[in-house]
Design a protein around this motif. Structure first.
Motif, mmCIF file in Angstrom:
data_model
loop_
_atom_site.group_PDB
_atom_site.id
_atom_site.type_symbol
_atom_site.label_atom_id
_atom_site.label_comp_id
_atom_site.label_asym_id
_atom_site.label_seq_id
_atom_site.Cartn_x
_atom_site.Cartn_y
_atom_site.Cartn_z
ATOM 1 N N PRO A 51 -5.621 1.784 12.084
ATOM 2 C CA PRO A 51 -4.397 2.401 11.426
ATOM 3 C C PRO A 51 -4.166 1.908 10.098
ATOM 4 O O PRO A 51 -3.076 2.095 9.108
ATOM 5 N N PHE A 52 -5.000 0.998 9.681
ATOM 6 C CA PHE A 52 -4.759 0.248 8.167
ATOM 7 C C PHE A 52 -6.079 0.490 7.358
ATOM 8 O O PHE A 52 -7.077 0.513 8.160
ATOM 9 N N PRO A 53 -5.705 0.618 6.043
ATOM 10 C CA PRO A 53 -6.962 0.632 5.275
ATOM 11 C C PRO A 53 -7.702 -0.770 5.390
ATOM 12 O O PRO A 53 -6.780 -1.714 5.767
ATOM 13 N N LYS A 95 -1.814 -5.857 12.699
ATOM 14 C CA LYS A 95 -2.802 -5.849 11.390
ATOM 15 C C LYS A 95 -3.825 -7.141 11.780
ATOM 16 O O LYS A 95 -5.059 -6.969 11.601
ATOM 17 N N ASN A 96 -3.381 -8.288 12.404
ATOM 18 C CA ASN A 96 -4.110 -9.137 12.756
ATOM 19 C C ASN A 96 -5.211 -8.859 13.760
ATOM 20 O O ASN A 96 -6.226 -9.272 13.883
ATOM 21 N N THR A 109 -2.731 -12.358 1.691
ATOM 22 C CA THR A 109 -1.737 -12.108 0.524
ATOM 23 C C THR A 109 -0.571 -12.247 0.931
ATOM 24 O O THR A 109 -0.221 -12.485 2.213
ATOM 25 N N SER A 110 0.392 -12.290 -0.279
ATOM 26 C CA SER A 110 1.677 -12.415 0.177
ATOM 27 C C SER A 110 2.118 -11.134 0.804
ATOM 28 O O SER A 110 3.563 -11.109 1.108
ATOM 29 N N ARG A 111 1.451 -10.159 0.652
ATOM 30 C CA ARG A 111 2.156 -8.958 1.235
ATOM 31 C C ARG A 111 1.612 -8.270 2.616
ATOM 32 O O ARG A 111 1.731 -7.087 2.780
ATOM 33 N N GLU A 112 1.033 -9.476 3.384
ATOM 34 C CA GLU A 112 0.569 -9.144 4.680
ATOM 35 C C GLU A 112 1.424 -8.356 5.639
ATOM 36 O O GLU A 112 0.996 -7.452 6.421
ATOM 37 N N SER A 113 2.677 -8.532 5.212
ATOM 38 C CA SER A 113 3.682 -7.713 6.380
ATOM 39 C C SER A 113 3.919 -6.227 5.913
ATOM 40 O O SER A 113 4.677 -5.544 6.609
ATOM 41 N N GLU A 114 3.475 -5.871 4.711
ATOM 42 C CA GLU A 114 3.481 -4.465 4.191
ATOM 43 C C GLU A 114 2.591 -3.554 4.988
ATOM 44 O O GLU A 114 1.106 -3.894 4.913
ATOM 45 N N THR A 115 2.868 -2.448 5.432
ATOM 46 C CA THR A 115 1.718 -1.479 6.121
ATOM 47 C C THR A 115 0.907 -0.881 5.233
ATOM 48 O O THR A 115 -0.202 -0.650 5.688
#
Length: 108
Positions: free
Chosen positions: A70-72, A7-8, A33-39
């Motif tokens: 691959p990410f929104p 993601k980074n 956010t605190s959710r960065e590890s979630e796909t």
């Protein structure tokens, strides 16, 4: 952990692509956010563009486009003045969003 690294990297690639399209962008900062590890958590970029109109914080969402993207993603474009207000705490990002790493700065 691998998802965060990917993601980074995607954030860096999007920042570079956006600067090619809009060369007057002066700064790109990853929003985290605190959710960065979630796909399903999108890549979020704050872009400082002196050619944009002041509109406050107006996130614009884009869907993923695998395999290349691959990410929104979410882009927040602000003026230099609005960026100053964000840094000073006078203009807020959505709840839970924080400024992360600077991916590009024209001053560098």
């Amino acid at each position: 952990m691998a998802e965060t690294i990917d993601k980074n990297r995607m954030a860096q690639d999007l920042a570079k692509a956006h600067r090619m399209i809009e060369p007057n962008i002066t700064r790109v900062i990853q929003i985290i956010t605190s959710r960065e590890s979630e796909t399903d958590e999108p890549v979020k970029l704050l872009e400082v563009n002196p050619d944009t109109f002041p509109s406050g914080i107006l996130p614009i969402a884009f869907g993923a486009s695998p395999p290349r993207i691959p990410f929104p993603s979410v882009i927040v474009e602000v003026t230099e003045e609005e960026f100053g207000k964000i840094r000073d705490g006078n203009l807020s990002l959505p709840e839970g969003w924080l400024l992360g790493d600077t991916l590009y700065s024209a001053a560098d």
